[in-house]
Scaffold this motif. Structure first.
Motif, PDB file in Angstrom:
ATOM      1  N   UNK A 255      67.496  18.291  18.458  1.00  0.00           N
ATOM      2  CA  UNK A 255      66.995  19.297  19.395  1.00  0.00           C
ATOM      3  C   UNK A 255      67.074  18.754  20.814  1.00  0.00           C
ATOM      4  N   UNK A 256      67.756  19.527  21.666  1.00  0.00           N
ATOM      5  CA  UNK A 256      67.737  19.267  23.109  1.00  0.00           C
ATOM      6  C   UNK A 256      66.676  20.219  23.644  1.00  0.00           C
ATOM      7  N   UNK A 257      65.492  19.713  23.926  1.00  0.00           N
ATOM      8  CA  UNK A 257      64.403  20.630  24.228  1.00  0.00           C
ATOM      9  C   UNK A 257      64.222  21.549  23.043  1.00  0.00           C
TER      10      UNK A 257
ATOM     11  N   UNK B  30      67.743  20.580  31.500  1.00  0.00           N
ATOM     12  CA  UNK B  30      68.369  20.753  32.805  1.00  0.00           C
ATOM     13  C   UNK B  30      69.781  20.162  32.726  1.00  0.00           C
TER      14      UNK B  30
ATOM     15  N   UNK C 118      67.929  11.469  30.720  1.00  0.00           N
ATOM     16  CA  UNK C 118      69.173  12.140  31.099  1.00  0.00           C
ATOM     17  C   UNK C 118      70.306  11.587  30.235  1.00  0.00           C
TER      18      UNK C 118
ATOM     19  N   UNK D  11      80.215  15.428  27.553  1.00  0.00           N
ATOM     20  CA  UNK D  11      81.235  16.358  28.019  1.00  0.00           C
ATOM     21  C   UNK D  11      80.635  17.603  28.657  1.00  0.00           C
ATOM     22  N   UNK D  12      79.375  17.897  28.321  1.00  0.00           N
ATOM     23  CA  UNK D  12      78.723  19.069  28.907  1.00  0.00           C
ATOM     24  C   UNK D  12      78.095  18.765  30.261  1.00  0.00           C
ATOM     25  N   UNK D  13      78.247  17.530  30.721  1.00  0.00           N
ATOM     26  CA  UNK D  13      77.645  17.151  31.997  1.00  0.00           C
ATOM     27  C   UNK D  13      76.485  16.218  31.781  1.00  0.00           C
ATOM     28  N   UNK D  14      75.557  16.213  32.733  1.00  0.00           N
ATOM     29  CA  UNK D  14      74.344  15.401  32.602  1.00  0.00           C
ATOM     30  C   UNK D  14      73.231  16.333  32.147  1.00  0.00           C
ATOM     31  N   UNK D  15      72.585  15.963  31.063  1.00  0.00           N
ATOM     32  CA  UNK D  15      71.558  16.840  30.502  1.00  0.00           C
ATOM     33  C   UNK D  15      70.233  16.103  30.440  1.00  0.00           C
ATOM     34  N   UNK D  16      69.247  16.648  31.129  1.00  0.00           N
ATOM     35  CA  UNK D  16      67.898  16.097  31.048  1.00  0.00           C
ATOM     36  C   UNK D  16      67.164  16.856  29.947  1.00  0.00           C
ATOM     37  N   UNK D  17      66.668  16.105  28.961  1.00  0.00           N
ATOM     38  CA  UNK D  17      66.024  16.781  27.828  1.00  0.00           C
ATOM     39  C   UNK D  17      65.079  15.845  27.095  1.00  0.00           C
TER      40      UNK D  17
ATOM     41  N   UNK E 267      73.441  19.534  34.533  1.00  0.00           N
ATOM     42  CA  UNK E 267      74.176  19.539  35.805  1.00  0.00           C
ATOM     43  C   UNK E 267      75.619  19.129  35.552  1.00  0.00           C
TER      44      UNK E 267
ATOM     45  N   UNK F  96      58.453  20.379  27.519  1.00  0.00           N
ATOM     46  CA  UNK F  96      59.385  19.649  26.649  1.00  0.00           C
ATOM     47  C   UNK F  96      60.529  20.535  26.172  1.00  0.00           C
ATOM     48  N   UNK F  97      60.297  21.835  26.144  1.00  0.00           N
ATOM     49  CA  UNK F  97      61.332  22.754  25.632  1.00  0.00           C
ATOM     50  C   UNK F  97      62.474  22.944  26.625  1.00  0.00           C
TER      51      UNK F  97
ATOM     52  N   UNK G 180      66.565  23.616  22.026  1.00  0.00           N
ATOM     53  CA  UNK G 180      67.883  24.049  21.573  1.00  0.00           C
ATOM     54  C   UNK G 180      68.442  23.081  20.522  1.00  0.00           C
ATOM     55  N   UNK G 181      68.840  23.658  19.423  1.00  0.00           N
ATOM     56  CA  UNK G 181      69.209  22.844  18.267  1.00  0.00           C
ATOM     57  C   UNK G 181      70.713  22.616  18.162  1.00  0.00           C
TER      58      UNK G 181
END
Lengths: 206, 210
Positions: free
Chosen positions: A140-142, B37, A86, A90-96, B39, B33-34, A144-145
């Motif tokens: 890459x976030x997952x 999430x 995680x 600024x975009x929040x909390x991102x799990x990736x 929040x 993996x892609x 998304x580049x």
């Protein structure tokens, strides 16, 4: 384009005046190396893995037995895949799952000074490359580049050896270590610092 | 010399073909993996001040076609059930919509498979026919935080909004928490458990005490 014209002129000149030199080999040489690179400093925070995906190639014109000038390019890719985590920004909390890549393509003008005569069994040298490098940062976030493309100044001092395959052979083994620096700033990276090892061939062209 | 040139060309060819192009991360990536999430929450919100919640009885399908509306597929039922369970596990009590809940939960499936639109929940949430404007008794709701992300072309996503029903601002509601799930397989029922679990796990502040 100016560089290309310069090199064409140099090549033509080399054919005409080659006999005038007392060199063991023809003045124009081509080198191709496989490269391994280790990141340091803030680049290590971005990708900590040694890069085994690299090469470099260049042309050199030997002004005399010890001094050569040239042009060099290459490619090195740094790549690291991090397990899901995680990240807070600024975009929040991102799990990736993050895949971090940096592709570096330098274009350098080089100068090289050989520390022994060209008929020696081992020819050590020191060199310096100065020019520009194309940096493609792609995180890459997952799937998304997040991609940034830029050109940076690059300096690259080098030490190495050339070992001829026989006395006077136009083909030489090349092994060298170089330090690459660029004042590159992108996200986590505040400077580009890399130690690069190269091994390949140097061939004097008639 | 001809041989030397041939060897050099061959060597150059091998080196170039070996590593001239970068490795493509997408070829080395599973569907799990892609997915990402995301929040977001209002920093000023004290989530322990809320005790009860109500959840929408169906899921909004927001798309770039004319097929917007509400749906209650098996996927949607599972999403509603999982979010309900997650909130109950954090201490909140499920009540009916007419029992004056503290929080409202809206669920949205975003389908952007046909052409690019920018997903901006602050813009469309509660408007444009996606929601019954007065489903929660107010004409719509906005967000405390700015939205930075957008949904790409050919993408499906899922959004969960938690709206504060206790403190309307200028006769409008404000969402205090949002989760956005993006990536391959977010509309697959097999992934609902993992996705809902992930967005609540990274939102440890989202809890109350009874």
């Amino acid at each position: 384009m100016k560089s290309l014209k310069l090199w064409i002129l140099l090549m033509i000149a080399s054919l005409g005046v080659q006999s005038a030199f007392s060199q063991v080999r023809s003045p124009l040489s081509l080198n191709v190396d496989y490269s391994i690179a280790q990141p340091f400093g803030s680049l290590k925070d971005y990708t900590n893995k040694t890069s085994f995906r690299g090469w470099r190639a260049g042309l050199q014109y030997h002004l005399n037995d010890q001094l050569a000038i040239g042009l060099r390019t290459g490619f090195q890719e740094f790549y690291e895949k991090l397990p899901r985590a995680v990240y807070s920004d600024k975009s929040g909390d991102i799990s990736a799952v993050q895949t971090r890549t940096l592709q570096v393509t330098p274009i350098l003008a080089t100068v090289q000074y050989q520390l022994s005569k060209p008929d020696a069994a081992v020819i050590p040298y020191v060199g310096l490359g100065v020019g520009t490098a194309n940096m493609v940062y792609n995180k890459y976030w997952g799937q998304f580049s997040e991609r940034y493309n830029s050109w940076q100044f690059m300096a690259s001092p080098e030490v190495g050896i050339n070992v001829p395959f026989g006395k006077g052979s136009p083909v030489l083994l090349n092994a060298s270590l170089q330090y690459n620096f660029a004042p590159y700033s992108q996200q986590e990276i505040t400077n580009f610092n890399v130690i690069q090892a190269n091994v390949g061939l140097k061939v004097h062209i008639n | 010399m001809k041989r030397v040139m041939l060897v050099t060309c061959a060597l150059m060819g091998i080196v170039l073909s070996f590593s001239s192009c970068g490795k493509d991360p997408l070829k080395d990536m599973t569907a799990e993996e892609s997915r990402i999430y995301i929040t977001n929450h209002a920093d000023s919100t004290d989530f322990t001040s809320f005790k009860t919640f109500s959840i929408a009885d169906s899921v909004v399908v927001a798309s770039n076609t004319n097929n917007d509306g509400r749906a209650l597929t098996d996927y949607d039922k599972k999403l509603i059930a999982d979010v309900t369970s997650a909130l109950e596990a954090r201490g909140y009590t499920l009540v009916s919509r007419t029992s004056k809940p503290d929080l409202a939960v809206n669920l949205t499936r975003i389908d952007n498979s046909y052409s690019a639109i920018i997903y901006d929940p602050g813009y469309w949430a509660g408007y444009g026919g996606y929601y019954d404007p007065f489903y929660w008794g107010y004409p719509g709701y906005g967000y405390y935080w700015p939205t930075y992300y957008q949904v790409y072309q050919n993408e499906r996503a899922v959004s969960i909004d938690i709206v504060d029903l206790k403190h309307p601002v200028n006769n409008n509601l404000v969402a205090v928490w949002n989760a956005l799930m993006r990536g391959t397989g977010v509309w697959s029922i097999d992934n609902v458990d993992k996705m809902v679990s992930a967005v609540f796990a990274q939102s440890t502040y989202l809890k109350t005490t009874n």
